[in-house]
Design an enzyme around this catalytic site. Sequence first.
Site, PDB file in Angstrom:
ATOM      1  N   ARG A 104       0.719  -1.144   0.137  1.00 45.33           N
ATOM      2  CA  ARG A 104       0.030   0.123  -0.084  1.00 45.33           C
ATOM      3  C   ARG A 104       0.935   1.345   0.096  1.00 45.33           C
ATOM      4  O   ARG A 104       1.757   1.456   0.929  1.00 45.33           O
ATOM      5  CB  ARG A 104      -0.826  -0.017   1.289  1.00 45.33           C
ATOM      6  CG  ARG A 104      -2.085  -0.851   1.198  1.00 45.33           C
ATOM      7  CD  ARG A 104      -2.961  -0.141   2.385  1.00 45.33           C
ATOM      8  NE  ARG A 104      -4.286  -1.277   2.504  1.00 45.33           N
ATOM      9  CZ  ARG A 104      -4.525  -2.178   3.200  1.00 45.33           C
ATOM     10  NH1 ARG A 104      -3.501  -2.499   4.101  1.00 45.33           N
ATOM     11  NH2 ARG A 104      -5.611  -2.896   3.265  1.00 45.33           N
ATOM     12  N   ASP A 131       6.333  -6.589   4.026  1.00 41.21           N
ATOM     13  CA  ASP A 131       6.041  -8.085   3.163  1.00 41.21           C
ATOM     14  C   ASP A 131       6.055  -7.786   1.963  1.00 41.21           C
ATOM     15  O   ASP A 131       5.958  -6.618   1.348  1.00 41.21           O
ATOM     16  CB  ASP A 131       5.200  -8.977   3.941  1.00 41.21           C
ATOM     17  CG  ASP A 131       5.297 -10.505   3.415  1.00 41.21           C
ATOM     18  OD1 ASP A 131       6.248 -10.866   2.653  1.00 41.21           O
ATOM     19  OD2 ASP A 131       4.481 -11.257   3.930  1.00 41.21           O
ATOM     20  N   HIS A 143       4.074 -13.473   8.084  1.00 37.84           N
ATOM     21  CA  HIS A 143       4.740 -11.922   8.300  1.00 37.84           C
ATOM     22  C   HIS A 143       4.840 -11.807   9.798  1.00 37.84           C
ATOM     23  O   HIS A 143       5.481 -11.337  10.478  1.00 37.84           O
ATOM     24  CB  HIS A 143       3.866 -11.047   7.477  1.00 37.84           C
ATOM     25  CG  HIS A 143       4.647  -9.696   7.454  1.00 37.84           C
ATOM     26  ND1 HIS A 143       3.942  -8.603   7.167  1.00 37.84           N
ATOM     27  CD2 HIS A 143       5.911  -9.414   7.961  1.00 37.84           C
ATOM     28  CE1 HIS A 143       4.856  -7.695   7.105  1.00 37.84           C
ATOM     29  NE2 HIS A 143       5.936  -7.986   7.854  1.00 37.84           N
ATOM     30  N   ASP A 160      -0.723  -1.053   8.136  1.00 41.00           N
ATOM     31  CA  ASP A 160      -0.540   0.170   7.464  1.00 41.00           C
ATOM     32  C   ASP A 160      -1.608   0.985   6.711  1.00 41.00           C
ATOM     33  O   ASP A 160      -1.632   1.743   6.033  1.00 41.00           O
ATOM     34  CB  ASP A 160       0.169  -0.238   6.232  1.00 41.00           C
ATOM     35  CG  ASP A 160      -0.341  -1.500   5.171  1.00 41.00           C
ATOM     36  OD1 ASP A 160      -1.570  -1.688   5.561  1.00 41.00           O
ATOM     37  OD2 ASP A 160       0.027  -1.726   4.182  1.00 41.00           O
ATOM     38  N   ASP A 161      -2.797   0.701   7.134  1.00 38.60           N
ATOM     39  CA  ASP A 161      -4.093   1.397   6.890  1.00 38.60           C
ATOM     40  C   ASP A 161      -4.860   2.012   8.186  1.00 38.60           C
ATOM     41  O   ASP A 161      -5.980   2.257   7.892  1.00 38.60           O
ATOM     42  CB  ASP A 161      -5.017   0.468   6.047  1.00 38.60           C
ATOM     43  CG  ASP A 161      -5.589  -0.904   7.149  1.00 38.60           C
ATOM     44  OD1 ASP A 161      -5.052  -1.007   8.030  1.00 38.60           O
ATOM     45  OD2 ASP A 161      -6.559  -1.418   6.673  1.00 38.60           O
ATOM     46  N   ASP A 170      -5.504 -13.796  13.737  1.00 37.95           N
ATOM     47  CA  ASP A 170      -6.346 -12.975  14.755  1.00 37.95           C
ATOM     48  C   ASP A 170      -7.797 -14.032  15.246  1.00 37.95           C
ATOM     49  O   ASP A 170      -8.096 -13.780  16.265  1.00 37.95           O
ATOM     50  CB  ASP A 170      -7.045 -11.647  14.176  1.00 37.95           C
ATOM     51  CG  ASP A 170      -7.512 -12.125  12.754  1.00 37.95           C
ATOM     52  OD1 ASP A 170      -7.403 -13.156  12.209  1.00 37.95           O
ATOM     53  OD2 ASP A 170      -8.295 -10.985  12.089  1.00 37.95           O
ATOM     54  N   SER A 186      -9.006  -9.140   2.775  1.00 37.74           N
ATOM     55  CA  SER A 186     -10.349  -9.314   3.192  1.00 37.74           C
ATOM     56  C   SER A 186     -11.527  -8.696   2.088  1.00 37.74           C
ATOM     57  O   SER A 186     -12.737  -8.690   2.185  1.00 37.74           O
ATOM     58  CB  SER A 186     -10.679  -8.611   4.603  1.00 37.74           C
ATOM     59  OG  SER A 186     -10.411  -7.101   4.693  1.00 37.74           O
TER      60      SER A 186
END
Length: 465
Positions: free
Chosen positions: A136, A163, A209, A230-231, A309, A340
């Site tokens: 991203r 990654d 990762h 990162d988002d 998760d 996702s």
Amino acid sequence: MRPRKTFLIAAVLVGWIFTTYLIFLKNFKDSDPKKDHEMMQKIRFLEKTIQLEENSRDKLYREIINILQKEDKTTSTEAVPLKGNGDAEEQPPQIPVAEFPPRPEAEVILSKFEHKFIDGDVNNPVIPVLVFACNRLSVNKCLDDLIRYRPRADQFPIIVSQDCDDEATRSMILSYKENVTLIRQPDQSDVTVLPKEKKYKGYYKISRHYGWALKTVFKQGFESIIIVEDDLSIAPDFYEYFLGTYPILKKDRSLWCTSAWNDNGKEGLIDSAASELLYRSDFFPGLGWMMTKELWNELAPKWPRAFWDDWIRQPEQRKERACIRPELPRTRTFGKVGVSNGLFFDKHLKFIKLSEDFVTFTKMNLTYLQKSVYDETFLNTVYQSDVVTLDELKRGLVKTKNPVRITYLTKEQYKRATKSLGLMDDFKSGVPRTAYLGVVSFFYNGQRVYLAPNTNWKGYDLTWS
């Protein structure tokens, strides 16, 4: 020379797009939907063609980078202004053209972080912020926030673990120079999965990762780590929140994480005036969270191949421990596109309200969050409140302004209430999102509401997942 080469590159890209379009038409113009076998053959052929074209595109992109590097080496990382001044929204991200040195070992890179406490004070730890990145370019939004609101660079070093080996994203990260430390996940091999799990391959790579990066950073001796993807955007008191909750997380063994996230943190479902309010939650929220080295040492030997998760929410890992979470979220996701495929984003995530206030959590007495204090007070407040029906609440027929309670006895009753009220309605290992001891707390029309099981509740039911 530069304009001519730029034009040539643009022409090649246009040609590639046009060729892909022609191939697409060629393979579909004669298709007959009634001939299933023939259709499947054509689909498979088209998939292979698209894959080849994607590989060609990636190769072309790398060649473009090489051309620009050879032509003008002055456009290296110095060509991009240092981020962190809050102007990411006004200007599109500029991708520097950098020459990448051979990949050094992550342990060598991280060895510069010699001090684990500020001035040797064990009550004032160095807490790295570990940012997980892939491809991203909008990682700059996340990093800008982390740098903008960071009170001390020496106490909160920002470590980006990348990654995917995406060069453009790596260039963006390197443009932050000494403000950010970049480490790169060395295993870029494909993952082997069962045919029926092929579409989940991305989750296997993510779990790999996470396992590698957490092991690598904790190996340096840090007491805890703040984990960010990162988002994520962060609130102004993001660091203050984690620093303030750190002592109780270390002390209370019934806690295993602090999260900046509220799954039901939408406008209208939270008390916007209660930015200092914190809860215990049986549901692991993630999305900006802090874990201790003790927890990592426990989880590391059995770290899963995929879906880390959901795995961490299983009873075998949770062991009836809780996380701290806020009323007002201290993180907000802007990442609609990802592994996702935007799950929940348009319906829910984009409406999450990010706290705008700065709460000095380090000066607050947070001992009320200890289980020995919290449980009795919380349960008394919930079960001494008036019982109302979902219909009464929705129609505005509740007469009191005090907290009220809606009772649920079955999974169907719970789902009906949450869908009607705009709450997230799913379960993970039988635990509803944000729930504590089966109770989900939220705001509705300016009133505190508890969606709660009966007083004889026996615990979470795994069959409700």
